[in-house]
Scaffold this motif. Structure first.
Motif, PDB file in Angstrom:
ATOM      1  N   GLU A   1       3.160  -1.948  -6.826  1.00 46.56           N
ATOM      2  CA  GLU A   1       1.797  -2.351  -6.496  1.00 46.56           C
ATOM      3  C   GLU A   1       0.850  -1.943  -7.617  1.00 46.56           C
ATOM      4  O   GLU A   1       0.868  -0.796  -8.066  1.00 46.56           O
ATOM      5  CB  GLU A   1       1.336  -1.707  -5.191  1.00 46.56           C
ATOM      6  CG  GLU A   1       2.063  -2.222  -3.976  1.00 46.56           C
ATOM      7  CD  GLU A   1       1.500  -1.657  -2.684  1.00 46.56           C
ATOM      8  OE1 GLU A   1       0.922  -2.430  -1.897  1.00 46.56           O
ATOM      9  OE2 GLU A   1       1.649  -0.442  -2.477  1.00 46.56           O
ATOM     10  N   MET A   2       0.047  -2.902  -8.044  1.00 40.90           N
ATOM     11  CA  MET A   2      -1.046  -2.625  -8.964  1.00 40.90           C
ATOM     12  C   MET A   2      -2.280  -2.406  -8.094  1.00 40.90           C
ATOM     13  O   MET A   2      -2.582  -3.218  -7.214  1.00 40.90           O
ATOM     14  CB  MET A   2      -1.232  -3.800  -9.912  1.00 40.90           C
ATOM     15  CG  MET A   2      -2.012  -3.507 -11.164  1.00 40.90           C
ATOM     16  SD  MET A   2      -1.968  -4.962 -12.244  1.00 40.90           S
ATOM     17  CE  MET A   2      -2.828  -4.317 -13.674  1.00 40.90           C
ATOM     18  N   ILE A   3      -3.010  -1.304  -8.335  1.00 44.49           N
ATOM     19  CA  ILE A   3      -4.074  -0.876  -7.432  1.00 44.49           C
ATOM     20  C   ILE A   3      -5.390  -0.732  -8.190  1.00 44.49           C
ATOM     21  O   ILE A   3      -5.430  -0.146  -9.277  1.00 44.49           O
ATOM     22  CB  ILE A   3      -3.726   0.489  -6.787  1.00 44.49           C
ATOM     23  CG1 ILE A   3      -2.366   0.445  -6.098  1.00 44.49           C
ATOM     24  CG2 ILE A   3      -4.823   0.940  -5.843  1.00 44.49           C
ATOM     25  CD1 ILE A   3      -2.334  -0.373  -4.852  1.00 44.49           C
ATOM     26  N   PHE A   4      -6.466  -1.243  -7.583  1.00 43.11           N
ATOM     27  CA  PHE A   4      -7.814  -1.060  -8.118  1.00 43.11           C
ATOM     28  C   PHE A   4      -8.704  -0.517  -7.003  1.00 43.11           C
ATOM     29  O   PHE A   4      -8.934  -1.200  -5.994  1.00 43.11           O
ATOM     30  CB  PHE A   4      -8.383  -2.385  -8.628  1.00 43.11           C
ATOM     31  CG  PHE A   4      -7.637  -2.964  -9.794  1.00 43.11           C
ATOM     32  CD1 PHE A   4      -8.029  -2.694 -11.102  1.00 43.11           C
ATOM     33  CD2 PHE A   4      -6.530  -3.776  -9.585  1.00 43.11           C
ATOM     34  CE1 PHE A   4      -7.332  -3.223 -12.179  1.00 43.11           C
ATOM     35  CE2 PHE A   4      -5.832  -4.314 -10.653  1.00 43.11           C
ATOM     36  CZ  PHE A   4      -6.228  -4.028 -11.952  1.00 43.11           C
ATOM     37  N   HIS A   5      -9.211   0.702  -7.176  1.00 46.97           N
ATOM     38  CA  HIS A   5     -10.137   1.297  -6.212  1.00 46.97           C
ATOM     39  C   HIS A   5     -11.553   0.928  -6.640  1.00 46.97           C
ATOM     40  O   HIS A   5     -12.185   1.649  -7.415  1.00 46.97           O
ATOM     41  CB  HIS A   5      -9.953   2.812  -6.173  1.00 46.97           C
ATOM     42  CG  HIS A   5      -8.613   3.250  -5.678  1.00 46.97           C
ATOM     43  ND1 HIS A   5      -8.355   3.478  -4.350  1.00 46.97           N
ATOM     44  CD2 HIS A   5      -7.449   3.479  -6.337  1.00 46.97           C
ATOM     45  CE1 HIS A   5      -7.083   3.850  -4.201  1.00 46.97           C
ATOM     46  NE2 HIS A   5      -6.518   3.850  -5.394  1.00 46.97           N
TER      47      HIS A   5
ATOM     48  N   HIS B   1       1.593   1.656  -8.895  1.00 47.25           N
ATOM     49  CA  HIS B   1       2.549   2.407  -8.096  1.00 47.25           C
ATOM     50  C   HIS B   1       3.904   1.734  -8.323  1.00 47.25           C
ATOM     51  O   HIS B   1       4.124   0.606  -7.866  1.00 47.25           O
ATOM     52  CB  HIS B   1       2.210   2.330  -6.603  1.00 47.25           C
ATOM     53  CG  HIS B   1       0.992   3.111  -6.216  1.00 47.25           C
ATOM     54  ND1 HIS B   1       0.870   3.714  -4.988  1.00 47.25           N
ATOM     55  CD2 HIS B   1      -0.159   3.394  -6.873  1.00 47.25           C
ATOM     56  CE1 HIS B   1      -0.306   4.323  -4.907  1.00 47.25           C
ATOM     57  NE2 HIS B   1      -0.944   4.131  -6.051  1.00 47.25           N
ATOM     58  N   GLY B   2       4.805   2.403  -9.018  1.00 44.71           N
ATOM     59  CA  GLY B   2       6.118   1.817  -9.216  1.00 44.71           C
ATOM     60  C   GLY B   2       6.908   1.776  -7.919  1.00 44.71           C
ATOM     61  O   GLY B   2       6.534   2.411  -6.925  1.00 44.71           O
ATOM     62  N   PRO B   3       8.015   1.031  -7.881  1.00 40.66           N
ATOM     63  CA  PRO B   3       8.901   1.110  -6.717  1.00 40.66           C
ATOM     64  C   PRO B   3       9.234   2.571  -6.447  1.00 40.66           C
ATOM     65  O   PRO B   3       9.441   3.342  -7.395  1.00 40.66           O
ATOM     66  CB  PRO B   3      10.131   0.314  -7.158  1.00 40.66           C
ATOM     67  CG  PRO B   3       9.641  -0.586  -8.244  1.00 40.66           C
ATOM     68  CD  PRO B   3       8.568   0.174  -8.947  1.00 40.66           C
TER      69      PRO B   3
ATOM     70  N   VAL C   1      -2.148  -5.629  -5.828  1.00 38.76           N
ATOM     71  CA  VAL C   1      -1.227  -6.715  -6.176  1.00 38.76           C
ATOM     72  C   VAL C   1       0.181  -6.240  -5.843  1.00 38.76           C
ATOM     73  O   VAL C   1       0.639  -5.233  -6.384  1.00 38.76           O
ATOM     74  CB  VAL C   1      -1.306  -7.067  -7.673  1.00 38.76           C
ATOM     75  CG1 VAL C   1      -0.540  -8.358  -7.940  1.00 38.76           C
ATOM     76  CG2 VAL C   1      -2.746  -7.165  -8.156  1.00 38.76           C
ATOM     77  N   TYR C   2       0.866  -6.957  -4.969  1.00 36.94           N
ATOM     78  CA  TYR C   2       2.228  -6.591  -4.572  1.00 36.94           C
ATOM     79  C   TYR C   2       3.190  -7.370  -5.470  1.00 36.94           C
ATOM     80  O   TYR C   2       3.217  -8.607  -5.446  1.00 36.94           O
ATOM     81  CB  TYR C   2       2.423  -6.938  -3.104  1.00 36.94           C
ATOM     82  CG  TYR C   2       3.526  -6.175  -2.410  1.00 36.94           C
ATOM     83  CD1 TYR C   2       3.725  -4.819  -2.624  1.00 36.94           C
ATOM     84  CD2 TYR C   2       4.367  -6.815  -1.501  1.00 36.94           C
ATOM     85  CE1 TYR C   2       4.725  -4.123  -1.976  1.00 36.94           C
ATOM     86  CE2 TYR C   2       5.368  -6.130  -0.836  1.00 36.94           C
ATOM     87  CZ  TYR C   2       5.545  -4.785  -1.086  1.00 36.94           C
ATOM     88  OH  TYR C   2       6.539  -4.098  -0.432  1.00 36.94           O
ATOM     89  N   ILE C   3       3.977  -6.660  -6.273  1.00 37.45           N
ATOM     90  CA  ILE C   3       4.714  -7.239  -7.389  1.00 37.45           C
ATOM     91  C   ILE C   3       6.218  -7.064  -7.196  1.00 37.45           C
ATOM     92  O   ILE C   3       6.693  -5.968  -6.864  1.00 37.45           O
ATOM     93  CB  ILE C   3       4.292  -6.548  -8.705  1.00 37.45           C
ATOM     94  CG1 ILE C   3       2.782  -6.690  -8.923  1.00 37.45           C
ATOM     95  CG2 ILE C   3       5.051  -7.111  -9.900  1.00 37.45           C
ATOM     96  CD1 ILE C   3       2.256  -5.854 -10.092  1.00 37.45           C
ATOM     97  N   TYR C   4       6.981  -8.132  -7.419  1.00 35.87           N
ATOM     98  CA  TYR C   4       8.434  -8.000  -7.411  1.00 35.87           C
ATOM     99  C   TYR C   4       8.851  -7.008  -8.506  1.00 35.87           C
ATOM    100  O   TYR C   4       8.282  -7.024  -9.606  1.00 35.87           O
ATOM    101  CB  TYR C   4       9.108  -9.341  -7.660  1.00 35.87           C
ATOM    102  CG  TYR C   4       8.991 -10.301  -6.505  1.00 35.87           C
ATOM    103  CD1 TYR C   4       9.695 -10.081  -5.321  1.00 35.87           C
ATOM    104  CD2 TYR C   4       8.181 -11.429  -6.581  1.00 35.87           C
ATOM    105  CE1 TYR C   4       9.595 -10.960  -4.255  1.00 35.87           C
ATOM    106  CE2 TYR C   4       8.067 -12.315  -5.514  1.00 35.87           C
ATOM    107  CZ  TYR C   4       8.775 -12.072  -4.357  1.00 35.87           C
ATOM    108  OH  TYR C   4       8.664 -12.935  -3.303  1.00 35.87           O
TER     109      TYR C   4
END
Length: 268
Positions: free
Chosen positions: A39-43, A66-68, A86-89
């Motif tokens: 997940e790529m995260i933006f607060h 956030h890596g797996p 962003v939820y990323i494969y």
């Protein structure tokens, strides 16, 4: 609390599962569970602290990856907040950030560490955007540009990860290696490079995620959930659930567990 999902453009759907937004006017304590994707995260409104041992607080990043992960992490904020994610494969990490997934498994690099000055510019754009659809468009443009610069992920490995996800972690690993035209040892090495974990561990994480996603399904008993998710005895189910969530399944599915408010919002 408000939780929303925005689908990615078709061009990005092989790499991005979805964009998501979590917003609240209230303080919140979140528990991050084991996850087979990144997940790529933006607060963009407020920054959480991470709770470590003895509940000691340490400031988390304003934006990053956030890596797996197989770890349980806890985060807290004492005010309202807004997060764009962003939820990323997992195999897309190579295409989007030019590094093997194994390099970020169980890790949380901030955006500047991940992308340098490009990360600073991207963070500023996201923080200054007027709404979440604009944020999704900014990130889609960024990801499409990244895809033009990086090498392809081996197709057989991306297929294997999709197969693992689609089968909810219930797979015959030697058969999957054979399907990918790789020896078992080659397959295990490549799969770990692009997913962050060995095939066996990854399948356990995905089975756990499948079980955890049954939260709020009060029509099923814990025994039914365990069996449908490929657990053939209760002790195996309980042990995996404790390892990957920090909870006994009965506590988690009670609706009273820490950090599940976002799931309640998802169902409302």
């Amino acid at each position: 609390m408000n939780y929303e999902i925005i689908p990615p453009p078709t061009r990005l759907s092989p790499f991005i599962r979805f964009y998501w937004i979590l917003e609240s006017n209230e303080p919140y304590l979140h528990r991050g569970l084991a996850d087979g994707c990144a997940e790529m995260i933006f607060h963009y409104d407020g920054i959480f602290d991470e709770l470590g041992d003895n509940n000691l607080r340490e400031k988390s990043f304003s934006s990053g990856l956030h890596g797996p992960t197989r770890k349980v992490r806890r985060f807290i904020i004492d005010r309202g907040f807004g997060i764009f994610g962003v939820y990323i494969y997992p195999f897309a990490i190579q295409r989007l950030f030019s590094l093997p997934t194994i390099a970020v498994s169980n890790e949380m690099p901030d955006l500047k560490t991940l992308l340098g000055t490009t990360g600073d510019r991207l963070e500023e754009q996201i923080m200054m955007a007027s709404n979440n659809y604009e944020r999704a468009n900014i990130l889609s443009t960024f990801f499409e540009h990244q895809l033009t610069k990086t090498r392809q992920v081996p197709a057989n490995i991306s297929v294997a990860v999709h197969q693992m996800l689609n089968s909810k972690g219930i797979v015959d690993i030697p058969a999957l290696a054979e399907y990918c035209c790789l020896s078992l040892r080659q397959f295990e090495r490549k799969f770990k490079e692009y997913s962050g974990f060995s095939p066996k561990l990854y399948s356990r994480i995905i089975r756990f995620q499948t079980a955890a996603a049954q939260y709020g399904n009060y029509g099923k008993s814990l025994t039914e959930i365990a069996y449908q998710c490929g657990y053939y005895d209760q002790s195996h189910f309980i042990n995996d659930f404790k390892e990957f969530s920090g909870f006994n399944p009965s506590t988690y599915f009670s609706g009273e567990a820490e950090g599940t408010a976002w799931r309640d919002s998802e169902m409302s």
